[in-house]
Each structure stands twice: as C-alpha cells, then as structure tokens.
Design an enzyme around this catalytic site. Structure first.
Site, mmCIF file in Angstrom:
data_model
loop_
_atom_site.group_PDB
_atom_site.id
_atom_site.type_symbol
_atom_site.label_atom_id
_atom_site.label_comp_id
_atom_site.label_asym_id
_atom_site.label_seq_id
_atom_site.Cartn_x
_atom_site.Cartn_y
_atom_site.Cartn_z
ATOM 1 N N GLY A 172 3.616 -38.763 19.037
ATOM 2 C CA GLY A 172 2.783 -39.615 18.197
ATOM 3 C C GLY A 172 3.517 -40.861 17.741
ATOM 4 N N ASP A 173 4.815 -40.726 17.490
ATOM 5 C CA ASP A 173 5.622 -41.874 17.091
ATOM 6 C C ASP A 173 5.573 -42.978 18.143
ATOM 7 O OD1 ASP A 173 6.696 -40.884 14.629
ATOM 8 O OD2 ASP A 173 8.093 -39.643 15.751
ATOM 9 N N ALA A 174 5.807 -42.603 19.402
ATOM 10 C CA ALA A 174 5.862 -43.596 20.472
ATOM 11 C C ALA A 174 4.519 -44.288 20.654
ATOM 12 C CB ALA A 174 6.309 -42.934 21.779
ATOM 13 N N THR A 176 2.222 -44.708 18.298
ATOM 14 C CA THR A 176 2.006 -45.571 17.137
ATOM 15 C C THR A 176 2.870 -46.824 17.200
ATOM 16 O OG1 THR A 176 1.545 -43.562 15.872
ATOM 17 C CG2 THR A 176 1.888 -45.571 14.610
ATOM 18 N N SER A 177 4.071 -46.701 17.745
ATOM 19 C CA SER A 177 4.955 -47.868 17.849
ATOM 20 C C SER A 177 4.347 -48.956 18.721
ATOM 21 C CB SER A 177 6.327 -47.448 18.389
ATOM 22 O OG SER A 177 6.265 -47.081 19.757
#
Length: 413
Positions: A172-174, A176-177
């Site tokens: 999810g981080d990647a 969102t980035s």
C-alpha cells in the site's frame, strides 16, 4: 535519459516506506532530493528484517529500494542549530515531502500553515494514514492497518472461507507514493503559473479506497465479497489449473465474442449454442461453467493452454509468485527489475519505479528506464557536502558536528 524534474530541489523529511517512496520517484525523475534524517537514522532502516533482508549499514536492501538516488543529511531538529540548517535549505527548496504526523510537524513548526507563511513558494506534500479530518485523523497509520485492514482489502481479496490476507509489507505504501508524486507534479505546474506553492495531501486509507473503488460501488448493488473461484462473478474471468499443475488466470471481457472461441478450442463445440455457456448469460451459470472449465483445462498442459488462448487472442497469464519476478523475461527486458549494488558490493534485482519519459523514440530500454545512480545514503553521508553548498564554512560545520546538531557517516547496524 530525459529527466523532467532536473533542477527541482526536494527536501525529504520522511520515514519507513510511503513517504520515502514518493521522494524516490521524484529523484528518479531528476529532482535533487535531500533525505533529512534524525541523528539515529530513519526507523525504516530496520523494516527489512522481518522480510529476511539484510539491514546492515553497508547492505540494506529494502531501504535502498525507496531511498536510492538521494543525498543524506542528518540533523537533530530538536536542537536550534539543527533546525536552523533545515530552515536555511528550505529557503531555496521547491518541494517539502513528509510522512511525519501533523502533531509532530506542528511542534517543529513544519506544518503546512506555518511553513506556507515562511516559504509560500514551497510545494508541501504529506502522506498520512487516514486523512486530515475525521475521528481517527491523528492515529498512526501503516499500510497494513490503514491501507489493508480498514479499507476492506485484507478481508475481501481472499478466497471465500479463508482467513484475512497477510499483506506484503509496503504494498500500500508504494501505491500511495505514486499518487503523492503525481500530486506534487500537479502542484509544481501550478507553481509555474502562479509562483506559489500549495499543500498536497494523500492518505493510505484514501488510496486504498480508490484502489478498491469498483468493490465499494458494486457492494451497494448486491455484489458481495469475498468471493470464491468456484462461483466467480463470471466463469471466464477466473483462475484454473492445467494438467501439469500450473495455475493461470483467464480474462474474457467480451463473452459473446470470445466464449465460442474458447469452447471450440477446448473441444466443447456442443455448448456454443447454449446461451448458458456461449454468451454473456454464462454469469447465471457460473458454478456449472466453472466446474466444466476446470475439468476441461485439466486435459491440457499449460503450454497447450497458453498456445490455445494466445491463438484466439484471449487474455490470460500464468499465476506467478514474487520469487518469479527477478528473472521474468518481460520484466527484465523492460528493466522493470534491474541489478542494484549495495555499498558492500551485494547485487540484488530490484523493482524500478514504473514511469518512463522520453523526448524522442527510444532505441533501447536503457534510453528510458530509470536507474540507480546513487545507492541509498548512509545516515548523514552527505551532511558536510550539503552544508558547504549552502555556504557553511568548515569552522561552522565543525561546530555543528561537535554540538550534535548535525551528524555525519553514522554507522547503523
């Protein structure tokens, strides 16, 4: 390689994965990104340990993925002299990226309202867990809880009747980035027109809801999750297994056109005239058709199925694992993965950021593919270099180092 953000200066006050990932994308696009870390380093430097990756000072695989192509400046922002260094470099920065929580930023005087008053030219971008409003806006939000658990993805993207998925760290981080990097570019375009920066906000929860937007809508009209492959929404968009035990996914979006071709290829011509099998109406016959297709596909090897579906231009793909990607010929040919060296010489096939730019038709993939030109910095690795760029004398630098306001080349184990 054409890099459209060449000349843009980014101050990266982030930790873990989502924020660093956004700044990494900007660095790949040509921005000069200065990674500002506390003297003890980004806590994300140890995140790779549960994933069996080394996290030593000279070899930190996960950290390198999201922090390569940056320079490292280590500051104690609780010290007045350390804060003064940050303020000085912000004077000429174009972008400030942070994943610190808003309360911490306010205590440091780095929240958007305070910074916009001092530096109205700066594009101020933030990733947080849950957004700027609502009852849990100040809660800690990692991708596993804000992106996966609360959004429905953890429960609804599994085979029905099984437990919630144990998600990949950083997934999810990647995602969102990428949205924050895109938003920052939109704000930079506005800055070109107006000369003024603005606030760019992305949350893990909001990104997850957008990623699951089809399910958010469909469940309001009778659709339900999680699903089972035994009763899919449509049997021609489902996983099947070949006689040699290879799973694959088939995706037919025009069943009236392609179902007859599929049935012919499988030797089930007698079903073509039956609307329950040969047309879009097969959705109402999902269980029976899925059982029939499952049995039919087990009569063929995956190589035979691959040829059959390819000949009929039916979209399909073998279901792979993450371990397959480092040597996937399509990924390698496009440099979606590429070998990256650590400081100690260890080489790893790493995922590259996905966007490519060119002003002319590329002749080779190297003409457009992002590369790692600078291994992720050690803590404070470029502190002295950066201070000198901003006019600090050697005597001033020595005093900052002696006071602990600035750190350089800190070894992290």
């Amino acid at each position: 390689m054409f890099k459209p953000l060449t000349g843009i200066k980014v101050i990266d006050l982030t930790y873990f994965i989502a924020g660093p990932g956004a700044a990494k994308i900007l660095a790949d696009w040509g921005a000069d990104v200065i990674k500002v870390e506390p003297v003890f380093g980004d806590p994300g430097r140890t995140t790779g340990k549960p994933m069996c990756m080394p996290t030593e000072d000279d070899c930190n695989i996960l950290y390198n993925i999201y922090n390569a192509n940056k320079r490292g400046l280590s500051l104690n922002l609780k010290a007045e002299d350390g804060k003064a260094v940050l303020e000085k470099i912000l004077e000429t920065a174009d972008v400030f990226v942070t994943s610190y929580r808003t309360g911490a930023l306010k205590r440091l005087g780095l929240d958007y309202e305070a910074m916009h008053a001092r530096y109205p030219h700066i594009v101020w971008g933030q990733i947080n867990g849950y957004g700027d409003f609502g009852p849990i806006k100040d809660n800690p939000g990692f991708d596993t809880v804000a992106f996966w658990a609360r959004s429905g993805a953890m429960m609804d993207l599994v085979e029905k009747g099984t437990s919630p998925v144990n998600p990949l760290i950083g997934f999810g981080d990647a995602t969102t980035s990428c949205s924050l990097a895109a938003g920052i570019c939109g704000a930079l375009y506005n800055k070109v027109k107006t000369g003024e920066g603005c606030k760019v906000m992305v949350s893990l929860f909001g990104q997850a809801i957008w990623s699951g937007s089809a399910g958010v809508a469909s469940t309001q009209y009778g659709d339900s999750y999680p699903k089972t492959r035994h009763i899919p929404g449509t049997p021609v968009m489902n996983t099947y297994k070949s006689s040699d035990d290879i799973w694959f996914y088939m995706s037919i979006l025009e069943p009236d056109r392609y179902n007859p071709l599929l049935l012919k290829g499988l030797g089930r011509e007698e079903l073509i005239a039956d609307p329950a099998y040969g047309t879009a109406a097969c959705k109402e016959n999902a269980r029976n058709m899925t059982k029939m297709l499952s049995e039919a596909f087990t009569e063929y090897t995956y190589a035979e199925i691959d040829k059959m579906l390819t000949d009929e231009d039916i979209a399909h793909e073998k279901v792979q694992g993450f371990h397959d990607i480092a040597t996937d010929p399509q990924a390698v040919a496009n440099l979606f993965v590429a070998p990256v060296k650590e400081w100690n010489g260890t080489e790893t096939q790493m995922a590259m950021t996905p966007v490519r730019f060119t002003q002319v038709e590329p002749k080779t993939v190297q003409d457009i593919a992002p590369t790692v030109e600078r291994t992720a910095p050690k803590v404070g690795m470029h502190s002295v270099e950066i201070l000198k760029e901003y006019g600090y004398t050697q005597a001033q630098i020595d005093a900052l180092l002696a006071s602990g306001a600035v750190a350089v080349n800190i070894q992290k184990k």
